[in-house]
Design an enzyme around this catalytic site. Structure first.
Site, mmCIF file in Angstrom:
data_model
loop_
_atom_site.group_PDB
_atom_site.id
_atom_site.type_symbol
_atom_site.label_atom_id
_atom_site.label_comp_id
_atom_site.label_asym_id
_atom_site.label_seq_id
_atom_site.Cartn_x
_atom_site.Cartn_y
_atom_site.Cartn_z
ATOM 1 N N GLU A 103 0.844 -1.191 0.000
ATOM 2 C CA GLU A 103 0.000 0.000 0.000
ATOM 3 C C GLU A 103 0.878 1.239 0.000
ATOM 4 O OE1 GLU A 103 -2.107 -0.856 3.589
ATOM 5 O OE2 GLU A 103 -0.856 0.421 4.815
ATOM 6 N N ARG A 157 -1.331 -7.097 13.563
ATOM 7 C CA ARG A 157 -1.174 -6.023 14.532
ATOM 8 C C ARG A 157 -0.043 -6.392 15.490
ATOM 9 N NH1 ARG A 157 -6.416 -5.762 16.819
ATOM 10 N NH2 ARG A 157 -7.115 -4.443 15.131
ATOM 11 N N HIS A 168 4.145 -0.055 10.095
ATOM 12 C CA HIS A 168 3.549 1.248 9.797
ATOM 13 C C HIS A 168 2.327 1.534 10.650
ATOM 14 C CE1 HIS A 168 1.432 -1.662 7.291
ATOM 15 N NE2 HIS A 168 0.403 -0.850 7.282
HETATM 16 ZN ZN ZN Z 1 -1.461 -1.137 6.282
#
Ligand code: ZN
Length: 309
Positions: A114, A191, A171
Site C-alpha cells: 500500500e 497487529r 507502519h
Molecule cells: Zn497497512
C-alpha cells in the site's frame, strides 16, 4: 463513453474522526468515521456506480460482467482499493505479509502493498514507518522484550508527503492525519503493538508471531523521485511505480487534454473543483476512466491523485 463515478462506503472506527464530513463534505455516519472506501470492490465495502448505463451496479459486478471496461485485465477481483482515512487517534502498529506468505498462511488471500499520500495533518503530526532493528534477530528480540521506543521508527510529516509501504514494513498513522491510501485489494493485517490500550476493558488481539515472521530488516526508506513533468497548466509527478500499481499526483490550473491509455485509471479529486469533459467535479469525487477512454480534458484548479496498474 463516460467516467464511472462511485459512491463511497464509510467505516466507523474507534480512532475515526469527523473530517471526512467537515473537510470533504461527505454525509458521514458519525463523528467516529475513520475510512471512506472510495474506489473499492472488496466484499466488505463494494462501491456502487452513481451514473450512466451501469448506475446501481457494484464495482465487483462491473469487474465480473464487463471486464472490457478494465482492458480485459485478468484476475478474480478488482486489484486495487482506494481509501481516504481520517485518524483522530493513533492507529495500532501493523505489518502486512507478501503474496507468498498470505497464500500459505491466510487461505490463499493476497498479501498487501500500500502507499499513503498525506492529504492533510496537524502541524506537529508524526507517522510510524519502519523500525530501527538492524537484523531479523534484533526485530524478534526487541518485540519480545517490548523495547517499543527503541524499535519503532517515528518521523515528522507534512501535507504532501508520500510513503510506499511494502510487505514487511512496520507502519501506523497517528492522530491528526488525513491520508489517501492506494493499496492491493486485500485486508490481511498483522497487529504488532497497540500502545497497551484497552478496548472495552481488554487489549485488542495482537499477531506477534506472524508479525515477527514477516517484518523485514533492516528498514530501507522509500524516496520519491523528484522528477516532475510540467506543461501548460499542469504539473504531474509519479509518486510510485511498483509491481502492483502506479500512482501519480496531478496539479492542474487551467484546461489540459490528457490521454487515458491504461487498462483503467482511478481518479480522486483531493482539492479544488473543475470539469472532466464538461462534467462538473469537485474535491471528494472519485471515478474510473475505463479502457479505451482515450483523450480527456480536465479544466479548473485541482489536485488529483490517479492510480493504474
Ligand atoms: Zn497497512
Amino acid at each position: 463513453m463516460e467516467p464511472i463515478f462511485l459512491k463511497p462506503v464509510f467505516k466507523q472506527m474507534i480512532w475515526g474522526g469527523n473530517r471526512l464530513g467537515t473537510d470533504f463534505g461527505y454525509e458521514i455516519p458519525g463523528d467516529d468515521t475513520g475510512e471512506c472506501w472510495a474506489i473499492s470492490a472488496h466484499p466488505n465495502g463494494d462501491c456502487q456506480v452513481k451514473n450512466g448505463v451501469y448506475a446501481g451496479m457494484s464495482l465487483s459486478e462491473l469487474w465480473n460482467d464487463h471486464r472490457e471496461l478494465f482492458g480485459n485485465t485478468e484476475g478474480d477481483r478488482f486489484p486495487l482499493l482506494i481509501k481516504l482515512i481520517d485518524a483522530r487517534a493513533d492507529l495500532s502498529i501493523q505489518v502486512h505479509p507478501n503474496d507468498a506468505y498470505a497464500k500459505e498462511h491466510e487461505n490463499g488471500s493476497l498479501g498487501k502493498t500500500e502507499c499513503w499520500y498525506i492529504v492533510d495533518c496537524d502541524a506537529d503530526a508524526e507517522i510510524v514507518i519502519g523500525h530501527h532493528a538492524k537484523t531479523h534477530e534484533e526485530v524478534k528480540e526487541m518485540i519480545e522484550n517490548k523495547r517499543w521506543n527503541e524499535f519503532i521508527r517515528v518521523i515528522p510529516i507534512k501535507k504532501g508527503d508520500f510513503f510506499q509501504i511494502n510487505p514487511g514494513c512496520l507502519h501506523a498513522i497517528k492522530g491528526g492525519t488525513l491520508i489517501l491510501e492506494t493499496q492491493q485489494n486485500s485486508d490481511i493485517t498483522y497487529r504488532v503493538y497497540d500502545y497497551d490500550r484497552l478496548s472495552n476493558g481488554k487489549p485488542r488481539e495482537l499477531h506477534v508471531e506472524k508479525s515477527i515472521d514477516v517484518i523485514e530488516a533492516p528498514f530501507v526508506p522509500y524516496q520519491v523521485s523528484a522528477t516532475k513533468e510540467t506543461g501548460a497548466g499542469y504539473e504531474r509527478q509519479n509518486l510510485i511505480t511498483c509491481d502492483f500499481y502506479s500512482v501519480d499526483k496531478l496539479e492542474l490550473h487551467g484546461t489540459v487534454a490528457f490521454t487515458q491509455d491504461k487498462p483503467f485509471l482511478n481518479v480522486s479529486i483531493l482539492e479544488g473543483d473543475g470539469t472532466i469533459d464538461g462534467i462538473a467535479i469537485r474535491k471528494g469525487d472519485h471515478f474510473i476512466l475505463p479502457a479505451e477512454y482515450g483523450e480527456y480534458t480536465l479544466s479548473g484548479n485541482m489536485m488529483v491523485i490517479t492510480s493504474s496498474l
